[in-house]
Design an enzyme around this catalytic site. Structure first.
Site, short mmCIF file in Angstrom:
data_model
loop_
_atom_site.label_atom_id
_atom_site.label_comp_id
_atom_site.label_asym_id
_atom_site.label_seq_id
_atom_site.Cartn_x
_atom_site.Cartn_y
_atom_site.Cartn_z
N ARG A 102 0.84 -1.21 0.00
CA ARG A 102 0.00 0.00 0.00
C ARG A 102 0.87 1.25 0.00
NH1 ARG A 102 -4.49 0.37 4.56
NH2 ARG A 102 -2.67 0.77 5.84
N LYS A 204 -2.74 6.39 1.66
CA LYS A 204 -2.60 6.94 3.01
C LYS A 204 -1.75 8.21 2.96
CE LYS A 204 -2.94 4.54 7.31
NZ LYS A 204 -4.32 4.87 7.58
N GLU A 240 -16.22 6.19 4.73
CA GLU A 240 -15.52 5.63 5.89
C GLU A 240 -15.49 6.66 7.00
OE1 GLU A 240 -11.91 4.97 3.35
OE2 GLU A 240 -10.88 5.73 5.11
C1 COI Z 1 -4.36 3.05 11.46
O1 COI Z 1 -5.37 2.38 11.71
O2 COI Z 1 -3.23 2.57 11.51
C2 COI Z 1 -4.48 4.44 11.07
O3 COI Z 1 -3.84 4.85 10.16
C3 COI Z 1 -5.28 5.30 11.91
C4 COI Z 1 -4.57 6.56 12.26
C5 COI Z 1 -5.11 7.68 11.46
C6 COI Z 1 -4.63 6.82 13.73
#
Ligand code: COI
Length: 357
Positions: A102, A204, A240
């Site tokens: 990812r 991300k 989401e």
């Molecule tokens: C995760 O679940 O690892 C995330 O990226 C959440 C994060 C924004 C706290």
């Protein structure tokens, strides 16, 4: 795995405990917040080249140019994964290669070089081993690892950074949502991402996260745990929450928004789908309208940080829908299996776990 190059010095000059014992913190009181650990992993490369050997250095602040791509133009992505201590003393990672893939997808989208899957997983393992004493005892929490990939070279013009840094730091963590059951508010003013494949909702990117603060701050001030975003094209379909994917259960079927470019392809999401299918459930990935969700039997969220968390209610404008929660729910069943595999309590028939030591 390449041998770790670890600096063994500590700030007080003594040799560091490289992980035989536990760190001296209150393991009962972990929340999802930052506890500084001993080491972080850093690997750099220049534009047009590949990442090569990284190293472990003491955890601490990093020096960065004020003209760095990450600071000026948000050229950065992150990952999140956890290390789990098992009852028989092993340390496991859960599908770390999925995070590596990812990250590569996000890096391609933002014009960044990325570490190979092998480099990524190796760096994660080294980081865990160097911070072994911070991996919580079984049942007390997990070691959350935060890989970052960022443009750290200086450039004034709008262009890919001339230098990149891949960095992993970590922190022992407890639950992301303290109460364990979420009361969500459907956000009808702000969107998380651009609908479809043209945006960055499916990666991300660091730029996907701060823009949710306005909505979630307001929602929390009104007693909600989190917000649920709607698609930006029609404003009708659920996407989401701020840090997790969403699932809806109606009769015996499970629904979740399809990965269409605006939904983050969660590793937990993917794993829960596989577990549910193995249990004989039908899992349907498609658009889900708010109305459909409001009439569901059960709703739950998935993510590395939130694991699998039940949703007790969803409020949309003036209407509040309540859902089944508790021991008899499907989400509890799925969570039990997932966590069982992650912590080595349930046989890992799919080879999802990777042992660190
Ligand atoms: C995760 O679940 O690892 C995330 O990226 C959440 C994060 C924004 C706290």
């Amino acid at each position: 795995m390449a041998p770790p190059s670890i600096l063994r010095d500590t700030e007080d000059g003594s040799e560091s405990d490289m992980g035989e014992n536990y760190a001296d913190i209150n393991w009962e009181g972990l929340s999802f917040s930052l506890t500084q650990t001993d080491y972080m992993h850093v690997m750099k490369c220049t534009k047009g080249e590949k990442f090569s050997q990284g190293s472990l250095i003491r955890y601490g602040n990093i020096e960065i140019s004020p003209a760095a791509g990450i600071i000026n133009y948000g050229q950065g992505i992150f990952e999140g994964l956890k290390a789990y201590r098992t009852e028989d003393g092993r340390i496991l990672l859960f599908r770390p290669e999925e995070n590596a893939l990812r990250m590569k997808m996000g890096a391609d989208r933002l014009c960044m070089p990325s570490p190979s899957v092998e480099q990524f997983v190796d760096a994660v393992k080294q980081t865990v081993l160097a911070n072994k004493r911070w991996v919580p005892p079984p049942g007390k929490g997990t070691l959350y690892l935060r890989p970052l990939l960022m443009g750290t070279g200086a450039a004034l013009g709008l262009a890919p950074s001339p230098e990149y840094t891949f960095l992993i730091y970590c922190s022992p963590v407890g639950k992301y949502h303290e109460g364990g059951r979420l009361n969500l508010k459907v956000e009808d003013k702000f969107h998380r991402s651009i609908a479809g494949s043209g945006g960055t909702g499916g990666i991300k990117s660091v730029t996907n996260y701060a823009p949710i603060y306005t909505a979630v701050t307001e929602a929390k001030a009104n007693g909600f745990s989190d917000v649920l975003f709607l698609d930006s094209a029609t404003g009708k379909n659920i996407e989401e929450a701020t840090a997790c994917n969403i699932f809806v259960v109606k009769e015996n079927d499970i629904f979740t928004p399809a990965i269409d470019g605006s939904i983050l392809p969660g590793v937990t999401r993917k794993s829960i789908i596989d577990i549910a299918i193995d249990l004989g459930y039908k899992v349907i990935e498609r658009s889900i309208s708010v109305e459909e969700m409001m009439s569901a039997d059960e709703v739950f969220c998935t993510g590395t940080a939130v694991v699998v968390t039940s949703v007790a209610s969803v409020t949309y404008k003036e209407t509040r829908a309540e859902y089944k929660t508790g021991a008899e729910t499907l989400s509890q069943k799925l969570q039990g299996i997932l966590v069982g595999i992650q912590t080595g309590c349930i046989e890992d028939k799919k080879s999802w776990t990777v042992q660190v030591d």
